[in-house]
Each structure stands twice: as C-alpha cells, then as structure tokens.
Scaffold this active site. Structure first.
Site, short mmCIF file in Angstrom:
data_model
loop_
_atom_site.label_atom_id
_atom_site.label_comp_id
_atom_site.label_asym_id
_atom_site.label_seq_id
_atom_site.Cartn_x
_atom_site.Cartn_y
_atom_site.Cartn_z
N ARG A 89 -48.46 -29.86 -37.28
CA ARG A 89 -48.21 -29.46 -35.90
C ARG A 89 -47.82 -27.98 -35.78
NH1 ARG A 89 -43.85 -33.85 -34.22
NH2 ARG A 89 -43.17 -33.29 -36.34
N ASP A 93 -47.07 -32.13 -42.29
CA ASP A 93 -46.91 -31.94 -40.85
C ASP A 93 -47.79 -30.77 -40.43
OD1 ASP A 93 -46.12 -31.65 -38.22
OD2 ASP A 93 -44.00 -31.95 -38.63
N SER A 132 -44.71 -34.65 -29.39
CA SER A 132 -46.12 -34.73 -29.79
C SER A 132 -46.67 -36.14 -29.54
CB SER A 132 -46.29 -34.37 -31.27
OG SER A 132 -45.93 -33.03 -31.49
N LYS A 150 -39.33 -27.55 -36.33
CA LYS A 150 -39.66 -27.33 -34.92
C LYS A 150 -38.78 -26.22 -34.35
CE LYS A 150 -40.42 -30.98 -32.43
NZ LYS A 150 -40.19 -32.22 -31.63
N GLY A 171 -50.57 -37.95 -34.60
CA GLY A 171 -50.43 -38.11 -36.05
C GLY A 171 -49.91 -36.87 -36.75
N ARG A 172 -48.92 -36.19 -36.15
CA ARG A 172 -48.40 -34.92 -36.67
C ARG A 172 -49.53 -33.92 -36.90
NH1 ARG A 172 -45.42 -38.28 -40.14
NH2 ARG A 172 -46.31 -37.31 -41.99
#
Length: 291
Positions: free
Chosen positions: A170, A168, A94, A196, A135-136
C-alpha cells in the site's frame, strides 16, 4: 491515480477545495448534481477555504514525532492536549471486500471500518479516507490465493511473499492529496500501523501533514465489553449502529483474526502489545490479548 477513492466526511465544515471551486459555464443545477454548494453557501465556503494555510512552522519536528509513536502505553494517546477543532479524528482505511462485505473473520478490517465510523460520529467531525487497495495492495484475486496459502499454514506475510508480492504494497500519496484538498493539515490518526504514519508524514517530516498523535484501534472482542448495544430512554437494549454486525464480534469466532493481529504486531511493526495466554477453548478466551 486510475482508481476511485472515497472521502467519508463527518461534519459540515470539512469541504473539498476542488469540489467547491467554480467551473466555467456551470449552472447551480450542475453544482448540485456534482455535490458542490450553490448560491450564498458557495461564497461562504469558498471564503473559508481561502483562509486555510499550512506552513512549515506548524509541522512537528521529525525526531519528536518519531518518539511520539513509540508503543509506550503511557504516552501513546495524547489527544487531550490537542484541540479537536485543529486536529480532527481521521482514519485512512484500505478496501477489504472479504472483511467488510462478506464479514470474513480472517482479518479485522470490517471491524476497523465500523469502529472508525462509530468513533468519528461520536465526535461529530472527522474523515475516513477509503482507499481502493484490496489485500494490502495486491488485489482481490491475489488475496484469495494468499488465503489458500494461509490454509496451508503460512501467515499473511509469508503468503504474500510466496506470491512474489511485498508484505504490504500500500501507498498513501492519494490519502495525503485528499486530506490536503479537504483542508486538513493537522489530524489525530486512527491506526496501529507505524508505516502508515511514516508515509503520511513523509521522509523527515517532508509532508505538510501534521499527525499530532495516533489513536489505537483496539479490538473490542479482546475485552469483556464486546457487545455493540446500548439502552434507549426507556431502558430497552437496542443496537448502537446499523453496522453492529462488525462491532459485536465475539471471542469464539475471532480466533483467526487474533492470529492475523499477532502477525501484524510481531512481523509488521503494528502498535499492538500482545502476549501469549494459555490456549483454551476458543469460546473461553482469545489467543492473544493486550498486556
């Protein structure tokens, strides 16, 4: 989505199906401009892409996959049992402007990107999927606000929460789509992040991706071998790679990154085994090291 993500590809046999597909009325020059192959090479590539299949029988059982990612040092790295051809090395990375571009030592992002490039280049085949999730997932401006909160004593998780963001934010749907387009069904994933792995595999293994193992991202400055140099043929010491500024980070400047890594391990479930050591001068030892 509404952002431009990037696949950094190592190896000539990793090709994008959508890039290589024929478009009505385009010339060879049109294909060259957009990066697609032309002529005989185009036909060979499209024939190879047509052979690619991913079936349910190829996927890992969800329970076994979950067990494989437990942070057990004895079985954390199982790559020797996996064919490099079948399971290339992949990094889902990322975006981090502060760490990659201006070399901030508040995080390890610049180092991770450079280290992923180094490891995949050595194998000669693999992919870095570069996602625009600064930034996540909260963006650059909000990330800098979080930095200000960290200056007040909060860790990176609490800083995000105080700004009404998740720890987080993401997501990895774009990464799954990119890897599918590149024909990658099995992979060894460069990461310490259990979330992830779970997102890439999907709920109960519902994703078509087979993450056969994770490869730890070990902070080089935690060891004595933190110098990113090697000797050439005549014995002269030369820089290993052009991005060695991110690989040659030293213990005395990485104290803030060590705190960040500690937070990722203790509060975000990252597979980093950390143990406190006596606090000495920053130049003598990092605050946290592998057991």
């Amino acid at each position: 989505d509404d952002k431009e993500h990037l696949a950094i590809v190592f190896g000539d046999d990793v090709r994008s199906k959508t890039l290589e597909s024929a478009k009505a009325g385009e010339s060879d020059m049109d294909r060259k401009v957009r990066g697609a192959s032309t002529g005989a090479l185009r036909r060979l590539v499209q024939k190879d892409i047509a052979k690619r299949t991913t079936t349910a029988s190829d996927r890992l059982d969800y329970g076994l996959a979950k067990m494989r990612f437990e942070p057990d040092p004895a079985d954390a790295f199982v790559a020797p049992r996996v064919s490099l051809v079948d399971a290339p090395l992949v990094r889902i990375h990322s975006e981090c402007f502060t760490g990659e571009t201006v070399s901030s030592v508040r995080c390890d992002c610049g180092y991770q990107l450079a280290e992923a490039m180094r490891l995949i280049q050595r194998e000669g085949r693999g992919v870095i999927v570069y996602l625009r999730q600064e930034g996540r997932g909260i963006g650059l401006l909000e990330k800098l606000k979080a930095y200000n909160l960290q200056d007040m004593g909060h860790d990176t998780v609490d800083a995000n929460l105080l700004l009404n963001h998740p720890a987080d934010a993401r997501t990895y749907g774009s990464a799954r789509a990119i890897l599918a387009d590149l024909g990658i069904g099995k992979l060894r994933l460069l990461t310490n992040n259990t979330d992830k792995i779970r997102q890439l595999q999907g709920h109960r293994g519902s994703s078509s991706l087979d993450v056969v193992c994770h490869v730890p991202m070990y902070p080089r400055w935690w060891s004595d071998d933190s110098d990113a140099t090697e000797s050439d043929a005549d014995g002269s010491v030369v820089s290993e790679l052009s991005y060695s500024r991110h690989l040659a980070l030293q213990k005395d400047v990485m104290v803030e990154a060590d705190r960040y890594l500690k937070t990722k391990a203790q509060r975000m479930g990252h597979m980093l085994s950390v143990s406190p050591v006596p606090q000495r001068t920053a130049s003598a030892m990092p605050l946290w090291s592998l057991r």
